[in-house]
Design a protein around this motif. Sequence first.
Motif: not given
Length: 301
Positions: A47-49, A185-186, A188-203, A230-234
Motif C-alpha cells: 500500500a505504501g509503494l 500523511t498516509a 508517510g505512516q505506511l512507509t514508517a509502519s512497513s519499516l517497523i513490521t519488517l524485522p518483526l515479520s523476519l524474527l 491504498a485506494f481506500a485512502y485516496i
Amino acid sequence: MDSRMSAWIWSLLLLLGLIWGGSFFFARIAVQHIPPLTLVFLRLLLAGLALHVYIAGRFDIYPTLKARWREFLILGLINNALPHALIFFGQTRIGAGLAAILNATTPIWTVLIANYLTSDEKLSSAKIAGCLVGLAGTIVLVGPGLSASGQAPLWALLLPVLAAISYGFAATYGKRFKDVPAPVTAAGQLTASSLITLPLSLLADRPWTLSLPPLDILLAVLALALVSTAFAYILYFRIMAAAGATNASLVTLLVPPSAILLGVLFLGERLAVGEFAGMALIGFGLVILDGRAYRLLVKAA
C-alpha cells in the motif's frame, strides 16, 4: 460547508464502506495461510509503494518525510502496525463481520481519549450517552467470551477492541499533521509502519521458510493492500475534501454491514442474535456521537 451530500458523494461513501469492510474479508482469507505479522508487513509495504507511485514526488513528500520521520514512526506504529497486527491475530479465530463490529468502536474510544488528552474536545452529554451505549454493545459482544461455552475465545474478541483503542490514540496524535497534505500523511505512516513490521515479520515468522500461498490467497493480499488500503485512502481523502471530515466519518457505520455481508456470502459466516444486538447498540452509539440526528430532532421540535 453544507452538511447535505449529493448522490455522487453518497455513492463514494457507500463504496468506501464496502472497500473497508472488504479489508476484514480479505484478511480473514489471507490470515489462514499467511502469519499475521507477515500479512501486516505485506499490506503496509504494498500500500505504501502504491501511494508513493500515486503521489509521484508531489506535495514535497520527501523533505516532509525526512524532517518528520520520528512523528511518522509513532503514527505508523499506533495507526497501522499495532492495530493491524491485533486485528489479524484476532481474525485467526473470529470472522470478518464480528471483527469489523468490534473495531467499529473506534470513534467511541477516540472521544474518550480526546477528552483526557486534549483541551478542546471535552465530553458533552450527547458524547457521554453515545459512549455508554456503544460500550454496552461492546460488552454484549465480548461477554460470551468470558464463559467456557463461548464460540470465540475472549482474547480473540478483545484484540479488535484494543486495535480500536490504538486507532483512538492515533486520531488524537494525528492532529499534529494538519499542516501536511493528507496523501503525504498516509504514505508517510505506511512507509514508517512497513519499516517497523519488517524485522518483526523476519524474527517471528521467518517468511523465507513459508511455502508459497495459492493464487487466491495472493490475490486476497493484493486486494487488501491495493484496494482496501491504498485506494481506500485516496477515496477517503476525496470524500473528505468534497463533504468534510464529519460526513466522511459516516463510513464507520457502513463498514460492519459490508464485512458481514461479504462474510455471509463468501465465507459462510453467521452472526448470533446477541452479536446483532451488540452491533445495533454500537451503531446507535455512533449515531448519538455524530450528533446530527439529535440536532434534527431539536430543530423539528
